[in-house]
Design a protein around this motif. Structure first.
Motif, PDB file in Angstrom:
ATOM      1  N   LYS B  74      28.607  35.607   5.538  1.00 53.76           N
ATOM      2  CA  LYS B  74      27.432  35.157   6.462  1.00 53.76           C
ATOM      3  C   LYS B  74      27.360  33.690   6.371  1.00 53.76           C
ATOM      4  O   LYS B  74      27.166  33.115   7.331  1.00 53.76           O
ATOM      5  N   MET B  75      27.935  33.079   5.232  1.00 58.81           N
ATOM      6  CA  MET B  75      27.927  31.544   5.443  1.00 58.81           C
ATOM      7  C   MET B  75      28.686  30.946   6.308  1.00 58.81           C
ATOM      8  O   MET B  75      28.659  30.205   7.287  1.00 58.81           O
ATOM      9  N   ILE B  76      30.026  31.715   6.344  1.00 57.31           N
ATOM     10  CA  ILE B  76      30.975  31.323   7.357  1.00 57.31           C
ATOM     11  C   ILE B  76      30.310  31.454   8.811  1.00 57.31           C
ATOM     12  O   ILE B  76      30.787  30.764   9.724  1.00 57.31           O
ATOM     13  N   ASP B  77      29.705  32.713   8.992  1.00 57.38           N
ATOM     14  CA  ASP B  77      28.904  32.776  10.351  1.00 57.38           C
ATOM     15  C   ASP B  77      28.392  31.572  10.845  1.00 57.38           C
ATOM     16  O   ASP B  77      28.391  31.182  12.059  1.00 57.38           O
ATOM     17  N   ARG B  78      27.554  31.018   9.981  1.00 58.56           N
ATOM     18  CA  ARG B  78      26.624  30.076  10.151  1.00 58.56           C
ATOM     19  C   ARG B  78      27.608  28.524  10.574  1.00 58.56           C
ATOM     20  O   ARG B  78      27.200  28.034  11.567  1.00 58.56           O
ATOM     21  N   MET B  79      28.742  28.695   9.672  1.00 57.69           N
ATOM     22  CA  MET B  79      29.430  27.483   9.796  1.00 57.69           C
ATOM     23  C   MET B  79      30.251  27.508  11.145  1.00 57.69           C
ATOM     24  O   MET B  79      30.632  26.408  11.830  1.00 57.69           O
ATOM     25  N   VAL B  80      30.636  28.796  11.636  1.00 61.74           N
ATOM     26  CA  VAL B  80      31.310  28.806  12.846  1.00 61.74           C
ATOM     27  C   VAL B  80      30.281  28.439  13.927  1.00 61.74           C
ATOM     28  O   VAL B  80      30.565  27.773  15.091  1.00 61.74           O
ATOM     29  N   SER B  81      29.163  29.058  13.913  1.00 63.07           N
ATOM     30  CA  SER B  81      28.056  28.449  14.852  1.00 63.07           C
ATOM     31  C   SER B  81      27.909  27.155  14.901  1.00 63.07           C
ATOM     32  O   SER B  81      27.804  26.305  16.130  1.00 63.07           O
ATOM     33  N   ASP B  82      27.996  26.294  13.776  1.00 61.61           N
ATOM     34  CA  ASP B  82      27.919  24.991  13.781  1.00 61.61           C
ATOM     35  C   ASP B  82      29.203  24.188  14.083  1.00 61.61           C
ATOM     36  O   ASP B  82      29.375  23.121  14.104  1.00 61.61           O
ATOM     37  N   ALA B  83      30.326  25.013  14.393  1.00 58.16           N
ATOM     38  CA  ALA B  83      31.327  24.560  14.790  1.00 58.16           C
ATOM     39  C   ALA B  83      32.177  23.813  13.992  1.00 58.16           C
ATOM     40  O   ALA B  83      32.844  22.800  14.256  1.00 58.16           O
ATOM     41  N   LEU B  84      32.085  24.059  12.520  1.00 58.92           N
ATOM     42  CA  LEU B  84      32.491  23.129  11.356  1.00 58.92           C
ATOM     43  C   LEU B  84      33.886  24.039  11.062  1.00 58.92           C
ATOM     44  O   LEU B  84      34.755  23.247  10.653  1.00 58.92           O
ATOM     45  N   VAL B  85      34.158  25.398  11.186  1.00 61.06           N
ATOM     46  CA  VAL B  85      35.261  25.895  11.035  1.00 61.06           C
ATOM     47  C   VAL B  85      35.421  27.114  11.719  1.00 61.06           C
ATOM     48  O   VAL B  85      34.442  27.513  12.513  1.00 61.06           O
ATOM     49  N   TYR B  86      36.549  27.730  12.078  1.00 65.86           N
ATOM     50  CA  TYR B  86      36.817  28.852  12.933  1.00 65.86           C
ATOM     51  C   TYR B  86      37.762  29.824  12.173  1.00 65.86           C
ATOM     52  O   TYR B  86      38.613  29.453  11.372  1.00 65.86           O
ATOM     53  N   ARG B  87      37.757  30.991  12.813  1.00 66.36           N
ATOM     54  CA  ARG B  87      38.618  32.127  12.290  1.00 66.36           C
ATOM     55  C   ARG B  87      39.817  32.246  13.050  1.00 66.36           C
ATOM     56  O   ARG B  87      39.875  32.348  14.255  1.00 66.36           O
ATOM     57  N   VAL B  88      40.796  32.899  12.463  1.00 65.45           N
ATOM     58  CA  VAL B  88      41.993  33.227  13.367  1.00 65.45           C
ATOM     59  C   VAL B  88      42.682  34.407  12.447  1.00 65.45           C
ATOM     60  O   VAL B  88      42.824  34.505  11.273  1.00 65.45           O
ATOM     61  N   GLN B  89      42.790  35.257  13.262  1.00 65.12           N
ATOM     62  CA  GLN B  89      43.476  36.630  12.722  1.00 65.12           C
ATOM     63  C   GLN B  89      44.887  36.265  12.247  1.00 65.12           C
ATOM     64  O   GLN B  89      45.765  35.798  12.777  1.00 65.12           O
ATOM     65  N   ASP B  90      45.075  36.781  10.901  1.00 63.61           N
ATOM     66  CA  ASP B  90      46.394  36.616  10.328  1.00 63.61           C
ATOM     67  C   ASP B  90      47.681  37.289  10.987  1.00 63.61           C
ATOM     68  O   ASP B  90      47.257  38.636  10.978  1.00 63.61           O
ATOM     69  N   PRO B  91      48.533  36.831  11.742  1.00 65.09           N
ATOM     70  CA  PRO B  91      49.648  37.622  12.192  1.00 65.09           C
ATOM     71  C   PRO B  91      50.199  38.618  11.316  1.00 65.09           C
ATOM     72  O   PRO B  91      50.991  39.377  11.700  1.00 65.09           O
ATOM     73  N   LYS B  92      50.635  37.952  10.319  1.00 59.22           N
ATOM     74  CA  LYS B  92      51.357  38.560   9.013  1.00 59.22           C
ATOM     75  C   LYS B  92      50.668  40.083   8.584  1.00 59.22           C
ATOM     76  O   LYS B  92      51.265  40.733   8.239  1.00 59.22           O
ATOM     77  N   ASP B  93      49.379  39.897   8.434  1.00 59.79           N
ATOM     78  CA  ASP B  93      48.709  40.943   7.826  1.00 59.79           C
ATOM     79  C   ASP B  93      47.218  41.070   8.479  1.00 59.79           C
ATOM     80  O   ASP B  93      46.425  40.346   8.352  1.00 59.79           O
ATOM     81  N   ARG B  94      47.085  41.878   9.735  1.00 58.58           N
ATOM     82  CA  ARG B  94      46.177  41.991  10.339  1.00 58.58           C
ATOM     83  C   ARG B  94      44.847  42.505   9.900  1.00 58.58           C
ATOM     84  O   ARG B  94      43.738  42.309  10.474  1.00 58.58           O
ATOM     85  N   ARG B  95      44.782  42.536   8.446  1.00 57.60           N
ATOM     86  CA  ARG B  95      43.371  42.929   8.051  1.00 57.60           C
ATOM     87  C   ARG B  95      42.869  41.631   7.546  1.00 57.60           C
ATOM     88  O   ARG B  95      41.705  41.330   7.767  1.00 57.60           O
ATOM     89  N   LYS B  96      43.731  40.588   7.422  1.00 54.67           N
ATOM     90  CA  LYS B  96      43.240  39.263   7.091  1.00 54.67           C
ATOM     91  C   LYS B  96      42.667  38.454   8.217  1.00 54.67           C
ATOM     92  O   LYS B  96      43.151  38.556   9.492  1.00 54.67           O
ATOM     93  N   VAL B  97      41.811  37.475   7.672  1.00 53.25           N
ATOM     94  CA  VAL B  97      41.228  36.634   8.624  1.00 53.25           C
ATOM     95  C   VAL B  97      41.483  35.111   7.950  1.00 53.25           C
ATOM     96  O   VAL B  97      41.479  35.040   6.753  1.00 53.25           O
ATOM     97  N   LEU B  98      42.179  34.285   8.714  1.00 57.46           N
ATOM     98  CA  LEU B  98      42.492  33.084   8.124  1.00 57.46           C
ATOM     99  C   LEU B  98      41.767  31.961   8.801  1.00 57.46           C
ATOM    100  O   LEU B  98      41.156  32.067  10.039  1.00 57.46           O
ATOM    101  N   MET B  99      41.131  31.212   7.720  1.00 59.11           N
ATOM    102  CA  MET B  99      39.905  30.117   7.940  1.00 59.11           C
ATOM    103  C   MET B  99      40.461  28.910   8.069  1.00 59.11           C
ATOM    104  O   MET B  99      41.218  28.441   7.165  1.00 59.11           O
ATOM    105  N   PHE B 100      39.852  28.068   9.272  1.00 58.65           N
ATOM    106  CA  PHE B 100      40.543  26.688   9.365  1.00 58.65           C
ATOM    107  C   PHE B 100      39.042  25.773   9.742  1.00 58.65           C
ATOM    108  O   PHE B 100      38.433  26.089  10.169  1.00 58.65           O
ATOM    109  N   VAL B 101      39.368  24.483   9.098  1.00 61.49           N
ATOM    110  CA  VAL B 101      38.640  23.517   9.750  1.00 61.49           C
ATOM    111  C   VAL B 101      38.674  22.964  11.057  1.00 61.49           C
ATOM    112  O   VAL B 101      39.715  22.651  11.242  1.00 61.49           O
ATOM    113  N   SER B 102      37.483  22.688  11.365  1.00 62.97           N
ATOM    114  CA  SER B 102      37.630  21.951  12.878  1.00 62.97           C
ATOM    115  C   SER B 102      37.763  20.535  12.693  1.00 62.97           C
ATOM    116  O   SER B 102      37.372  20.158  11.474  1.00 62.97           O
TER     117      SER B 102
END
Lengths: 147, 147
Positions: B74-102
DNA sequence: CTTCAATTGTTGAATATTCAATATTTTCCC
DNA sequence: GGGAAAATATTGAATATTCAACAATTGAAG
């Protein structure tokens, strides 16, 4: 040897992080033990502070058990329902409420103390006597210097 | 000199209490500083961990920043809204989400780091260089021994 | 290969915490 | 003494956290 972390140091070198991590870990351990009695850590703190037998005002108590006033009020409500503590209006200052432990609360507190002490014995065992003593000393000093 | 507290010792002699108190105090100080940027301490931690530029899965991140999984989500949801971070689906393991800073997140992180470092410098000043170093060492060791 | 268990992340409901506002009593000061 | 300001505790609304259930994907066993 640089003492404060640089701006690009990993977060694990920050005092605030190490404190949070250690606190979380130790608190979890204790929580697990106290779960045997179905009581959260905060209630143990409250019972322990009150078991000196003196009445404590809500303000005093909130400071002592590291809770905000409204949070404490609501937790005390639950404990009153469970007949662990009770409120008495302070006759000297009728704004205040004095909190006391009931016999039931005292009995529970004894069982909780035993669990808490056993946890700390366990820590001392694996972490060492000297380290524990020294760590406590440093924490007290930090708390003292932080005001 | 008895190392673990007795069952009737005051709560202030318990390691768990000293850790909670110190953590609360230091965390408050930091919180106050970071308020200048309108950011909670946890978001600083997240940004700092992510600023190594590598993608971190939610699980990794939750451990690193000392948050439960749902709370982090939920905190990440807020930070995504604020364009501070973003999610990328992990191509190696599609259960995972990889987080990055903008870039925006990186810029904010730099400002936050500066506030955090300045806090720690302030602590070192009033608490002492030697004590700070020693306290950190002991905390690391405690954390290590607690597993 | 296919099914079943384990891992990962998210969601929604239940619970807990916090902030701001309130009521009550006391203190201070003129 | 009387009225304004401060101190104390509680409340209710807003917010945040947690627990349990879920969906999706992968791993593993037969």
């Amino acid at each position: 040897m640089a003492k404060p972390p640089k701006e690009n140091s990993p977060i694990t070198e920050h005092l605030t992080y190490l404190l949070a991590q250690a606190n979380r870990e130790i608190n979890r351990q204790l929580e697990t033990r106290l779960a045997k009695e179905g009581v959260p850590v905060e209630q143990w703190r409250i019972l322990k502070v009150l078991s000196d037998g003196n009445g404590h005002s809500m303000g005093e108590l909130a400071d002592a058990v590291l809770l905000n006033h409204p949070t404490l009020t609501k937790m005390i409500d639950r404990m009153v329902s469970d007949a662990l503590v009770y409120r008495v209006q302070d006759p000297k200052d009728r704004r205040k409420v004095l909190m006391f432990v009931s016999d039931r609360g005292k009995a529970l507190c004894r069982r909780l103390n035993s669990l808490a002490v056993s946890q700390e014995e366990h820590i001392v065992e694996s972490y060492g006597d000297k380290s524990t003593t020294e760590l406590k000393r440093l924490l007290e000093s930090l708390i003292g210097s932080a005001n």
